[in-house]
Design a protein around this motif. Structure first.
Motif, PDB file in Angstrom:
ATOM      1  N   SER A  15     -22.664  12.722  42.842  1.00  0.00           N
ATOM      2  CA  SER A  15     -21.496  13.654  42.389  1.00  0.00           C
ATOM      3  C   SER A  15     -20.837  13.131  41.377  1.00  0.00           C
ATOM      4  N   LEU A  16     -20.780  11.847  41.072  1.00  0.00           N
ATOM      5  CA  LEU A  16     -20.047  11.219  39.849  1.00  0.00           C
ATOM      6  C   LEU A  16     -20.855  11.465  38.752  1.00  0.00           C
ATOM      7  N   ALA A  17     -22.155  11.508  38.958  1.00  0.00           N
ATOM      8  CA  ALA A  17     -23.309  11.557  37.689  1.00  0.00           C
ATOM      9  C   ALA A  17     -23.259  12.716  37.210  1.00  0.00           C
ATOM     10  N   LEU A  18     -22.958  13.825  38.199  1.00  0.00           N
ATOM     11  CA  LEU A  18     -22.915  15.223  37.810  1.00  0.00           C
ATOM     12  C   LEU A  18     -21.704  15.264  36.858  1.00  0.00           C
ATOM     13  N   SER A  19     -20.866  14.637  36.666  1.00  0.00           N
ATOM     14  CA  SER A  19     -19.648  14.726  35.897  1.00  0.00           C
ATOM     15  C   SER A  19     -19.834  13.945  34.578  1.00  0.00           C
ATOM     16  N   ARG A  20     -21.158  13.944  34.423  1.00  0.00           N
ATOM     17  CA  ARG A  20     -21.649  13.322  32.916  1.00  0.00           C
ATOM     18  C   ARG A  20     -21.212  11.967  32.893  1.00  0.00           C
ATOM     19  N   LEU A  21     -21.162  10.865  33.901  1.00  0.00           N
ATOM     20  CA  LEU A  21     -20.774   9.584  33.692  1.00  0.00           C
ATOM     21  C   LEU A  21     -22.400   8.883  34.073  1.00  0.00           C
ATOM     22  N   HIS A  22     -22.409   7.827  33.594  1.00  0.00           N
ATOM     23  CA  HIS A  22     -23.253   6.775  33.759  1.00  0.00           C
ATOM     24  C   HIS A  22     -22.983   6.035  35.144  1.00  0.00           C
ATOM     25  N   VAL A  23     -23.872   6.253  36.132  1.00  0.00           N
ATOM     26  CA  VAL A  23     -23.642   5.896  37.478  1.00  0.00           C
ATOM     27  C   VAL A  23     -24.792   5.200  38.035  1.00  0.00           C
ATOM     28  N   GLY A  24     -24.328   3.813  38.837  1.00  0.00           N
ATOM     29  CA  GLY A  24     -25.541   3.283  39.538  1.00  0.00           C
ATOM     30  C   GLY A  24     -25.228   3.029  40.919  1.00  0.00           C
ATOM     31  N   ILE A  25     -26.151   2.416  41.545  1.00  0.00           N
ATOM     32  CA  ILE A  25     -25.922   2.037  43.069  1.00  0.00           C
ATOM     33  C   ILE A  25     -26.252   0.756  43.360  1.00  0.00           C
ATOM     34  N   LEU A  26     -25.532  -0.091  43.907  1.00  0.00           N
ATOM     35  CA  LEU A  26     -26.053  -1.613  44.375  1.00  0.00           C
ATOM     36  C   LEU A  26     -26.005  -1.460  45.959  1.00  0.00           C
ATOM     37  N   ASP A  27     -27.041  -1.668  46.455  1.00  0.00           N
ATOM     38  CA  ASP A  27     -27.161  -1.561  47.849  1.00  0.00           C
ATOM     39  C   ASP A  27     -26.949  -3.228  48.279  1.00  0.00           C
ATOM     40  N   LEU A  28     -25.728  -3.395  48.839  1.00  0.00           N
ATOM     41  CA  LEU A  28     -25.558  -4.863  49.608  1.00  0.00           C
ATOM     42  C   LEU A  28     -25.553  -5.101  50.900  1.00  0.00           C
ATOM     43  N   ASP A  29     -26.168  -3.863  51.399  1.00  0.00           N
ATOM     44  CA  ASP A  29     -26.451  -4.276  52.921  1.00  0.00           C
ATOM     45  C   ASP A  29     -27.824  -4.879  52.975  1.00  0.00           C
ATOM     46  N   ILE A  30     -27.662  -6.398  52.965  1.00  0.00           N
ATOM     47  CA  ILE A  30     -28.759  -7.334  52.850  1.00  0.00           C
ATOM     48  C   ILE A  30     -29.596  -7.263  53.953  1.00  0.00           C
ATOM     49  N   GLN A  78     -26.490 -10.750  38.292  1.00  0.00           N
ATOM     50  CA  GLN A  78     -27.674 -11.025  37.687  1.00  0.00           C
ATOM     51  C   GLN A  78     -28.771  -9.660  37.706  1.00  0.00           C
ATOM     52  N   VAL A  79     -28.190  -8.601  37.564  1.00  0.00           N
ATOM     53  CA  VAL A  79     -28.889  -7.333  37.379  1.00  0.00           C
ATOM     54  C   VAL A  79     -28.223  -6.804  35.908  1.00  0.00           C
ATOM     55  N   ASP A  80     -29.328  -6.301  35.402  1.00  0.00           N
ATOM     56  CA  ASP A  80     -29.158  -5.671  33.966  1.00  0.00           C
ATOM     57  C   ASP A  80     -28.921  -4.150  34.060  1.00  0.00           C
ATOM     58  N   TRP A  81     -27.710  -3.648  34.065  1.00  0.00           N
ATOM     59  CA  TRP A  81     -27.388  -2.461  34.254  1.00  0.00           C
ATOM     60  C   TRP A  81     -27.093  -1.637  32.884  1.00  0.00           C
ATOM     61  N   THR A  82     -27.859  -2.279  31.821  1.00  0.00           N
ATOM     62  CA  THR A  82     -27.501  -1.823  30.476  1.00  0.00           C
ATOM     63  C   THR A  82     -28.683  -0.441  30.194  1.00  0.00           C
ATOM     64  N   GLY A  83     -29.600  -0.509  30.938  1.00  0.00           N
ATOM     65  CA  GLY A  83     -30.678   0.605  31.107  1.00  0.00           C
ATOM     66  C   GLY A  83     -31.467   0.297  29.902  1.00  0.00           C
ATOM     67  N   GLY A  84     -31.625  -0.706  29.586  1.00  0.00           N
ATOM     68  CA  GLY A  84     -32.636  -1.602  28.514  1.00  0.00           C
ATOM     69  C   GLY A  84     -31.747  -2.115  27.533  1.00  0.00           C
ATOM     70  N   GLU A  85     -32.433  -2.985  26.710  1.00  0.00           N
ATOM     71  CA  GLU A  85     -31.650  -3.941  25.822  1.00  0.00           C
ATOM     72  C   GLU A  85     -30.633  -3.294  24.957  1.00  0.00           C
ATOM     73  N   GLY A  86     -29.502  -3.596  25.083  1.00  0.00           N
ATOM     74  CA  GLY A  86     -28.364  -3.042  24.387  1.00  0.00           C
ATOM     75  C   GLY A  86     -27.983  -1.783  24.623  1.00  0.00           C
ATOM     76  N   GLY A  87     -28.274  -1.150  25.882  1.00  0.00           N
ATOM     77  CA  GLY A  87     -27.936   0.065  26.421  1.00  0.00           C
ATOM     78  C   GLY A  87     -26.400   0.310  26.598  1.00  0.00           C
ATOM     79  N   PRO A  88     -25.762   1.414  27.092  1.00  0.00           N
ATOM     80  CA  PRO A  88     -24.412   1.504  27.081  1.00  0.00           C
ATOM     81  C   PRO A  88     -23.759   0.908  28.494  1.00  0.00           C
ATOM     82  N   GLY A  89     -24.673   0.640  29.409  1.00  0.00           N
ATOM     83  CA  GLY A  89     -24.223   0.130  30.699  1.00  0.00           C
ATOM     84  C   GLY A  89     -23.509   1.229  31.526  1.00  0.00           C
ATOM     85  N   LEU A  90     -22.850   0.995  32.688  1.00  0.00           N
ATOM     86  CA  LEU A  90     -22.377   2.024  33.486  1.00  0.00           C
ATOM     87  C   LEU A  90     -21.187   2.350  33.437  1.00  0.00           C
ATOM     88  N   ASP A  91     -20.764   3.585  33.554  1.00  0.00           N
ATOM     89  CA  ASP A  91     -19.214   3.771  33.827  1.00  0.00           C
ATOM     90  C   ASP A  91     -18.657   3.480  35.161  1.00  0.00           C
TER      91      ASP A  91
END
Length: 329
Positions: free
Chosen positions: A71-86, A167-180
């Protein structure tokens, strides 16, 4: 590619680097044992962090986390998910990534997220070796990492959490915009993982999911007390499976109890209610099939219940955004 052999528990220093990342990777901040507390910091290449917690298992927390991210991504944001349920990661299944290969590494040794539905994700499940077939059952087909248990003591879990956070690269590639926004799916309870996260990371919002039963609300009250002790911002509560609307009726059926106790709890704790979501069969079906309900066109087949679910999830996402904006003013 990440070497599976690093998960061997026989290594003398396995607890220092449980994910087996290269030694040239920037060191994650460490929680001091006897000195003063360290200052929480931003996750690299992430502007805002939103936690999704339930404090009680089985209430649909991971499903809400995935659909919140969509739903956040549908608002034109860069969104990621981190699963910390080890110990019980669900994000790969819910995002249609159950059979994903292990993550690649950047030139600097950081983990590259695995993407589906245009949303990058990271989970412990991606880093586990697949379970071998059962030798006593020649026809067994258990060969996915989702069947592999994590049998670790607390120190290794704490180290793994630190590595997944920093230690996770959220840029989407070298020099990417990262996540909102990075949505973090927390495990149930009030243990080491939320405690470590609260001490290490600057958090912009916390969303707590519950069902109407008193047994779930009791754990919600405990969780809220923990987050307040950690001085983490509480954005609001979501009541999942609040009611059911059958296709041929207009009266809500409260299958798991009326929402009155939930509303009184929210009022007594002075926490806003972001949404009361109905029980819709398509939500479960979409999660099992790896297609979040907020994305699938089948949501239209849910009738009025499906419409109210989508509307409630959309409103909750907007209120999360509004809360973030208030935090950053």
């Amino acid at each position: 590619m990440l070497a599976r052999r690093f998960f061997s528990s026989s290594s003398r220093f396995a607890h220092e680097n449980p994910l087996g990342l290269p030694r040239n990777t920037p060191q994650a901040p460490q929680i001091p044992r006897r000195t003063g507390p360290i200052a929480p910091r931003k996750i690299p290449n992430v502007k805002h962090v939103v936690l999704v917690s339930s404090c009680k298992g089985g209430v649909g927390k991971s499903t809400i986390a995935v659909n919140l991210a969509v739903s956040l991504a549908l608002s034109r944001l860069h969104v990621g998910i981190l699963d910390l349920d080890i110990f019980g990661p669900s994000i790969p299944t819910l995002m249609g990534l159950r059979s994903a290969s292990e993550p690649e590494l950047t030139s600097g040794g950081a983990l590259r997220p695995i993407t589906n539905h245009s949303i990058p994700t990271m989970s412990m499940a991606y880093l586990l070796p697949p379970m071998p077939p059962n030798p006593t059952d020649p026809g067994s087909q258990i060969n996915t990492s989702s069947d592999t248990p994590v049998v670790w003591r607390g120190l290794m879990v704490q180290k793994a959490v630190q590595q997944l956070l920093f230690q996770v690269d959220w840029t989407g590639g070298e020099g990417g915009p990262g996540l909102d926004v990075l949505v973090i799916d927390l495990p149930p309870g009030t243990g080491d993982i939320p405690l470590s996260l609260g001490q290490l990371v600057i958090v912009d919002g916390t969303l707590i999911v519950s069902t109407p039963q008193d047994v779930a609300l009791t754990d919600v009250r405990r969780g809220i007390s923990m987050f307040r002790k950690l001085n983490l911002p509480l954005t609001g509560l979501i009541l999942n499976q609040s009611y059911f609307l059958c296709p041929s009726c207009t009266t809500p059926h409260h299958l798991f109890g009326a929402p009155d106790l939930f509303r009184r709890t929210a009022k007594s704790l002075d926490i806003p209610i972001l949404a009361e979501l109905p029980l819709v069969p398509g939500v479960s079906e979409g999660g099992d099939g790896g297609a979040p309900y907020a994305l699938t066109s089948k949501a239209k087949e849910g009738g009025r219940g499906g419409e109210e679910w989508r509307s409630g999830m959309k409103d909750a996402a907007q209120r999360v955004l509004d809360s973030i904006k208030q935090q950053t003013k």
